[in-house]
Design a protein around this motif. Structure first.
Motif, short mmCIF file in Angstrom:
data_model
loop_
_atom_site.label_atom_id
_atom_site.label_comp_id
_atom_site.label_asym_id
_atom_site.label_seq_id
_atom_site.Cartn_x
_atom_site.Cartn_y
_atom_site.Cartn_z
N VAL A 100 33.97 38.89 51.31
CA VAL A 100 35.03 39.64 50.20
C VAL A 100 35.47 38.55 49.53
O VAL A 100 36.96 37.84 50.88
N GLU A 101 35.94 38.38 48.92
CA GLU A 101 36.80 37.37 48.05
C GLU A 101 38.28 38.32 47.73
O GLU A 101 38.05 39.54 47.25
N LEU A 102 39.26 37.81 47.68
CA LEU A 102 40.31 38.23 46.95
C LEU A 102 40.48 37.35 46.26
O LEU A 102 40.92 36.07 45.76
N LEU A 103 41.41 38.30 44.93
CA LEU A 103 41.50 37.22 43.41
C LEU A 103 43.15 37.71 43.62
O LEU A 103 43.94 38.26 43.96
N ASN A 104 43.67 36.51 42.44
CA ASN A 104 44.83 36.44 42.52
C ASN A 104 45.08 36.96 40.86
O ASN A 104 44.59 37.40 40.52
N PHE A 143 41.09 34.13 39.46
CA PHE A 143 42.47 34.58 39.10
C PHE A 143 42.47 36.52 38.09
O PHE A 143 40.81 35.31 37.59
N ARG A 144 43.03 37.24 38.04
CA ARG A 144 42.34 38.20 36.86
C ARG A 144 44.08 38.46 36.78
O ARG A 144 44.77 38.84 37.34
N ASN A 145 44.11 38.48 35.02
CA ASN A 145 45.23 38.76 34.88
C ASN A 145 45.72 40.34 34.83
O ASN A 145 44.32 41.03 34.56
N ALA A 165 38.74 29.81 37.94
CA ALA A 165 38.10 30.76 37.28
C ALA A 165 39.08 31.74 36.88
O ALA A 165 40.37 32.19 37.58
N ILE A 166 38.24 32.22 35.87
CA ILE A 166 39.44 33.65 35.90
C ILE A 166 38.60 34.89 34.92
O ILE A 166 37.64 34.20 34.53
#
Length: 401
Positions: A100-104, A143-145, A165-166
């Protein structure tokens, strides 16, 4: 390699309590603690706890071949600690699996990328630190804004912070004839990969799953796998991005949404040549096909896929502009309560509640809003902001004396 990338947005705002004109200067506690706790516990029981348990079961059942990723806002993490430590623990167990990956993201699910580069960088670093504290040193690389808001210049800012990546929306007016099922790169800084949401397949799950008037209802795993098998073989990635609250909250358990997800991984692995990947794996393993040009910001909200869910009408723009006029004064203060409230008041939901759209999109806005109408939302927010401004001025005066 053909792969599916599941991304779930997890966010809960600190909703404001009813704040009257006569409270200004008298009451500095802005938040609806009772309402926030009740909503968190309700969503925890309907969505977070059962869905996290299901995902953990699926990851173990398929020995890590099934993978997902989350972006959890700082305001959600703060409320997990306050009101739902069992939910936080369940997310921690998922991350501990290694699948499971966490994004910033921005700490308080804010729109600061549209207004202040300095505040944007500060928000991102604060969120990164929070993730590291709560998830055993975890450091996101993707990242996801907020609300998948993206433009060429926002991507450039994200690249400056070192992300590889975004995530953003595969908006039709940006893609034109192109497909969202490829990896692209930022038009200004090509080292930043851009992953685009396949909005049709994502929204089939997130919005249309329980819609009985939908021509394709009911959605079954067999039907869904048949659809992905019809995608041209050269299109390598299907990005399924959605609110995590889809499961159990927006689509109730009685709709069969949990059963659908329970059987989907096995159906995909058995009847297609797709695997499951996290965003960082997609960015690492699938070569980009070219630049994606996004000169003006897009988002994943509403039919227009633009910023009009949060900005554009007189109410939203007035509140937004007045808020960010305070940035310099806030930065001059060393009061932790001032900085906490400054962050929480930037949460995009406050501006979302002020949206005056009508018809289908307006119905969605009404569903999420705790206010009777956008004007009530605006008045309540501006009353709070007026008190916040008074506090800032008092802090400044005290520092001079």
């Amino acid at each position: 390699m053909r792969t599916i990338c599941f991304y779930f947005q997890v966010h809960q705002p600190y909703r404001l309590k009813p704040y009257r004109f006569f409270d200004i200067g008298e009451d500095h506690d802005y938040y609806d603690s009772f309402g926030n706790k009740n909503i968190m516990r309700k969503v925890a029981e309907k969505c977070y706890l059962p869905m996290n348990a299901l995902l953990l079961e699926l990851i173990e059942q398929h020995q890590g071949k099934f993978k997902v990723c989350f972006s959890i806002s700082g305001t959600a993490l703060d409320q997990f600690e306050q009101y739902a430590p069992d939910v936080l623990e369940s997310f921690q167990k998922l991350v501990e699996t290694g699948h499971v990956e966490l994004l910033n993201e921005t700490y308080t699910h804010a729109l600061c990328a549209l207004k202040s580069k300095e505040e944007f960088h500060d928000m991102v670093k604060k969120h990164q630190k929070r993730i590291k504290e709560l998830f055993d040193g975890y450091t996101p690389t993707v990242f996801r804004n907020t609300e998948l808001i993206y433009s060429d210049t926002i991507g450039e800012m994200v690249a400056e912070l070192g992300y590889k990546a975004i995530l953003t929306e595969g908006a039709k007016h940006i893609l034109g004839w192109k497909s969202p099922n490829y990896v692209y790169v930022n038009a200004i800084e090509p080292k930043l990969k851009v992953l685009l949401k396949n909005f049709r397949l994502s929204d089939d799950i997130a919005f249309r799953f329980s819609e009985r008037s939908w021509a394709d209802w009911p959605l079954t795993t067999e039907k869904f796998v048949d659809w992905i098998n019809q995608i041209p073989p050269e299109e390598e990635v299907i990005n399924l991005f959605m609110d995590y609250e889809t499961f159990g909250e927006h689509q109730w358990a009685e709709s069969g949404i949990f059963d659908f997800m329970r059987h989907l991984p096995e159906a995909v692995m058995k009847y297609s040549n797709y695997t499951f990947s996290t965003p960082s794996e997609v960015a690492e393993n699938i070569p980009p096909v070219g630049k994606i040009h996004v000169p003006t910001p897009i988002s994943w909200a509403d039919e227009e896929r633009d910023l009009t869910a949060w900005l554009g009408n007189d109410l939203q723009d007035e509140a937004f502009d007045r808020l960010y006029e305070l940035e310099e004064l806030v930065n001059a203060s060393d009061d932790p309560d001032i900085h906490r409230d400054w962050k929480y008041l930037q949460t995009s939901d406050h501006f979302y509640y002020m949206c005056t759209k009508f018809f289908a999109d307006g119905d969605i806005h009404t569903y999420f809003s705790p206010y009777e109408n956008p004007y009530e939302a605006f008045i309540n927010y501006m009353n709070v902001l007026s008190d916040f401004m008074l506090r800032l001025k008092n802090v400044k005066v005290e520092s001079k004396s």
